[in-house]
Enzyme design. Structure first.
Site, PDB file in Angstrom:
ATOM      1  CB  CYS A 184      45.986  47.050  37.808  1.00 43.13           C
ATOM      2  SG  CYS A 184      45.046  46.075  39.221  1.00 43.13           S
ATOM      3  CB  CYS A 285      39.820  46.978  39.843  1.00 42.11           C
ATOM      4  SG  CYS A 285      41.507  47.426  39.516  1.00 42.11           S
TER       5      CYS A 285
END
Length: 505
Positions: A184, A285
């Site tokens: 990410c 997330c």
């Protein structure tokens, strides 16, 4: 709306505060000569601190900053306060990124906040009942409103799915254990987003990561920027940032690199942030409150397989699919007489091997290979290095020797790593990050244990795993309860209470 970049997907931006983006040009104040601030944040001599206080006080007096709050000006040492900058700040709605924003604002920088929406699009078939990002955005908006900082919402759902989630799924299908946080950071936060705002006039991009970046002085701009450990070794996130490129690193500021977590919480109270009492987020997330196993089941499905004891080949029970398990895992096995640990997997035959002797001294690993190498300085490493290594996020390091070799197919270089101590939880697909003292120099993906010191699976177990018709095994054996011994189970404290050991996850 951000314009489409050459060869890249369109990134949609929704403005939360009207008429505030982009910020108006500002006049630069006279430059104040200052030592590189990040170098002071880690291990600066005490003699440097008074000089820094004096210079920051001079800056704050000129600019009328600190947002009306009283705090130690040394906390601005990772904010480059000697310059007036335009900074794009990644804001998640959590305490860390919010404090980072306020510190940058207090240092006199012109900030624009960005909330990255990487949750699935509204038309995506999802089975969750509540919006996982709505509350985050509410807090992010409230934090920005306190100091009139513009906030933009950037939709990167497609980019996240293509570059992170799909990779995770493929790795699990191959029996490896990827790290979504590393991906990410590399591909989304400081990848797709950084590319999207490129050319919009920002000097730097900032976030609430616990790490420190030391940039070269103006007369040494050809030198590389350096990623160093944060002051808080427990919260340090350089492991998650270790796969960045030098081009990415040169554009980053991490205001929290010189501040312990407990002080960040105090600063949140000092700034009276609306989220000052909010708990830190956990997990991946994009999943919000959903367990990762549920997501994997939705995307890959389930396929029943057998669980075998590694030492005996005994048939102990059934599992949902090898992709739900990683080496060193204890939870989810549902076997009596434990604790049991996953010690190996047969991906081709969908078999999971387990043992109660996971911590035996002769069954640990200390040698492995690392591929997909990336060095933060963009400079090829020396042939052999004596370094430090992290094989998972956390404060623990190993001393190690690293030798660079060509892979078998000669396509890429691989690092052959020899740890100074045994490790029980090396998992293929996870990252190994390398350090030279406090400096993170790069990382790569763990590919295999190659010194035959991995957990030994007996021949009988290997043969049973290859059986085509496993229904012939009959019912699982009755597991005998193992005699208790304080040396046999490191997951049980003296009072008998189990504690969680997260190995290789």
């Amino acid at each position: 709306m951000l314009k489409q970049l050459a060869g890249r997907t369109v990134v949609t931006v929704t403005s939360v505060l009207p008429s505030l983006f982009p910020p108006k040009p500002f006049s630069r104040l006279p430059t104040i000569k200052l030592l590189p601030p990040n170098s002071l944040s880690l291990a600066s001599p005490s003699s440097s601190r008074p000089r820094f206080y004096s210079l920051v006080s001079q800056i704050s007096h000129q600019r009328g900053i600190f947002d009306g709050a009283s705090f130690d000006p040394y906390y601005l040492s990772c904010c480059m306060p000697e310059k007036r900058l335009r900074v794009a700040v990644l804001l998640s709605g959590g305490v860390d990124s919010s404090v980072a924003l306020r510190l940058l604002h207090a240092a006199g920088h012109e900030c624009t906040a960005f909330y990255l929406k990487i949750w699935f699009q509204e038309d995506f078939e999802n089975f969750w009942s509540e919006c996982p990002w709505d509350e985050d955005l509410k807090y992010a908006r409230a934090v920005c409103n306190q100091v009139d900082v513009p906030l933009e919402v950037v939709h990167l759902t497609d980019e996240y799915w293509k570059n992170v989630v799909s990779y995770i799924i493929k790795e699990y299908q191959c029996g490896r254990t990827p790290n979504p946080d590393v991906l990410c950071n590399t591909r989304i936060k400081f990848g797709a987003f950084m590319d999207a705002v490129n050319g919009m006039g920002f000097d730097y991009i900032a976030s609430g990561h616990y790490a420190s970046v030391i940039h070269p002085s103006s007369d040494e701009m050809n030198e590389p920027s350096v990623l160093e450990l944060s002051k808080d070794m427990v919260k340090d996130q350089t492991y998650f940032l270790s796969h960045l490129s030098q081009a990415q690193l040169k554009r980053l500021i991490f205001p929290l690199g010189c501040i312990p977590k407990e002080e960040v919480r105090k600063l949140a109270t000092t700034f009276d942030l609306p989220n000052k009492d909010r708990k830190d987020s956990q997990g991946i997330c994009f999943l919000g409150k959903i367990k990762f196993s549920e997501f994997v089941a939705r995307q890959i499905g389930e396929k029943e397989g057998i669980i075998l004891e590694a030492e005996t080949g005994d048939f102990l029970g059934m599992h949902r699919g090898f992709w739900f398990y990683t080496i060193g895992q204890r939870q989810g096995l549902r076997l009596p007489g434990g604790p049991w640990y996953v010690v190996d997997k047969d991906v081709n035959n969908n078999v999971v091997f387990v043992s109660r002797n996971y911590f035996s001294i002769d069954k640990n690993r200390r040698s492995f290979r690392v591929g997909s190498l990336k060095w933060l300085s963009d400079r090829p490493p020396q042939e052999t290095w004596q370094l430090q290594c992290k094989v998972r996020h956390g404060p623990g390091f190993y001393n190690c020797n690293v030798t660079i070799e060509q892979s078998e197919d000669e396509d890429e270089e691989v690092a052959v790593v020899q740890l100074s101590e045994d490790d029980q939880g090396l998992a293929a697909g996870q990252f190994a990050a390398f350090y030279n003292g406090r400096t993170c120099i790069g990382s790569g993906v763990i590919s295999e244990s190659w010194d035959d010191q991995g957990f030994p699976v007996c021949e009988k177990a290997m043969e049973i795993a290859k059986l085509e018709d496993k229904s012939k095994l009959g019912k699982p054996v009755k597991i005998k309860v193992k005699p208790e011994s304080p040396l046999e189970d490191e997951s049980v404290q003296k009072d008998g209470t189990e504690i969680e050991i997260a190995v290789g996850s």
